[in-house]
Design a protein around this motif. Structure first.
Motif, PDB file in Angstrom:
ATOM      1  N   SER A  90     -53.274  17.218  17.816  1.00 16.53           N
ATOM      2  CA  SER A  90     -53.398  16.147  18.795  1.00 16.53           C
ATOM      3  C   SER A  90     -53.986  16.689  20.089  1.00 16.53           C
ATOM      4  CB  SER A  90     -52.027  15.525  19.097  1.00 16.53           C
ATOM      5  OG  SER A  90     -51.476  14.968  17.941  1.00 16.53           O
ATOM      6  N   ILE A 113     -50.855  13.327  24.423  1.00 16.85           N
ATOM      7  CA  ILE A 113     -49.584  12.714  24.061  1.00 16.85           C
ATOM      8  C   ILE A 113     -49.755  11.193  24.134  1.00 16.85           C
ATOM      9  CG2 ILE A 113     -47.158  12.438  24.745  1.00 16.85           C
ATOM     10  CD1 ILE A 113     -47.292  15.328  25.799  1.00 16.85           C
ATOM     11  N   GLU A 172     -49.257   7.245  24.728  1.00 18.59           N
ATOM     12  CA  GLU A 172     -48.603   6.516  25.808  1.00 18.59           C
ATOM     13  C   GLU A 172     -47.183   6.119  25.398  1.00 18.59           C
ATOM     14  OE1 GLU A 172     -49.325   2.487  28.419  1.00 18.59           O
ATOM     15  OE2 GLU A 172     -51.038   3.471  27.502  1.00 18.59           O
ATOM     16  N   GLY A 173     -46.241   6.263  26.310  1.00 13.39           N
ATOM     17  CA  GLY A 173     -44.853   5.925  26.043  1.00 13.39           C
ATOM     18  C   GLY A 173     -44.059   7.047  25.393  1.00 13.39           C
ATOM     19  N   LYS A 174     -44.699   8.184  25.160  1.00 12.57           N
ATOM     20  CA  LYS A 174     -44.036   9.336  24.535  1.00 12.57           C
ATOM     21  C   LYS A 174     -43.984  10.502  25.506  1.00 12.57           C
ATOM     22  CE  LYS A 174     -43.751   7.603  20.325  1.00 12.57           C
ATOM     23  NZ  LYS A 174     -42.502   7.434  19.601  1.00 12.57           N
ATOM     24  N   LYS A 175     -43.073  11.431  25.225  1.00 13.93           N
ATOM     25  CA  LYS A 175     -42.925  12.643  26.034  1.00 13.93           C
ATOM     26  C   LYS A 175     -42.681  13.804  25.090  1.00 13.93           C
ATOM     27  CE  LYS A 175     -40.144  14.668  29.699  1.00 13.93           C
ATOM     28  NZ  LYS A 175     -41.173  15.126  30.579  1.00 13.93           N
ATOM     29  N   LEU A 188     -42.099  14.556  19.634  1.00 16.98           N
ATOM     30  CA  LEU A 188     -42.390  13.501  20.594  1.00 16.98           C
ATOM     31  C   LEU A 188     -41.196  12.556  20.624  1.00 16.98           C
ATOM     32  CD1 LEU A 188     -46.104  12.633  19.785  1.00 16.98           C
ATOM     33  CD2 LEU A 188     -45.224  13.914  21.737  1.00 16.98           C
ATOM     34  N   ILE A 189     -40.768  12.175  21.822  1.00 16.09           N
ATOM     35  CA  ILE A 189     -39.694  11.212  21.969  1.00 16.09           C
ATOM     36  C   ILE A 189     -40.200  10.065  22.835  1.00 16.09           C
ATOM     37  CG2 ILE A 189     -37.854  12.927  21.705  1.00 16.09           C
ATOM     38  CD1 ILE A 189     -37.459  12.797  24.762  1.00 16.09           C
ATOM     39  N   ASP A 190     -39.546   8.902  22.677  1.00 15.83           N
ATOM     40  CA  ASP A 190     -39.882   7.771  23.524  1.00 15.83           C
ATOM     41  C   ASP A 190     -39.374   8.047  24.934  1.00 15.83           C
ATOM     42  OD1 ASP A 190     -41.037   6.161  21.523  1.00 15.83           O
ATOM     43  OD2 ASP A 190     -39.057   5.536  20.838  1.00 15.83           O
ATOM     44  N   ILE A 191     -40.174   7.699  25.921  1.00 11.90           N
ATOM     45  CA  ILE A 191     -39.764   7.890  27.315  1.00 11.90           C
ATOM     46  C   ILE A 191     -38.477   7.113  27.585  1.00 11.90           C
ATOM     47  CG2 ILE A 191     -40.396   7.364  29.703  1.00 11.90           C
ATOM     48  CD1 ILE A 191     -43.265   8.139  28.977  1.00 11.90           C
ATOM     49  N   GLN A 200     -35.921   6.925  25.812  1.00 11.94           N
ATOM     50  CA  GLN A 200     -34.758   7.711  25.379  1.00 11.94           C
ATOM     51  C   GLN A 200     -34.234   8.589  26.514  1.00 11.94           C
ATOM     52  OE1 GLN A 200     -36.465   9.748  21.976  1.00 11.94           O
ATOM     53  NE2 GLN A 200     -35.211   8.519  20.595  1.00 11.94           N
TER      54      GLN A 200
END
Length: 61
Positions: free
Chosen positions: A34, A37, A39-42, A53-56, A58
């Motif tokens: 990749s 990252i 959008e909406g992930k961290k 990758l996690i959802d922001i 969370q």
């Protein structure tokens, strides 16, 4: 061999970076395929020290 430092959450290049604490990841690991990252992930690290990758959202929980 691809190396990842779970503390700094960056790729480690042998002979250029300090490899202390780095773990080996398979060449097909998403982290190396990749370019950004989504959008909406961290970027985070799982219990094995691998990048995930996690959802922001969370982060607020």
């Amino acid at each position: 061999m691809r190396l990842f430092n779970p503390e700094t959450m960056t790729e480690v290049i042998q002979g250029f970076h300090d490899t202390a604490g780095a773990i080996e990841l398979p060449d097909d690991n998403w982290f190396f395929t990749s370019t950004e990252i989504p959008e909406g992930k961290k970027l985070a690290v799982n219990n094995s020290g691998e990048p995930i990758l996690i959802d922001i959202s969370q982060l607020a929980e």
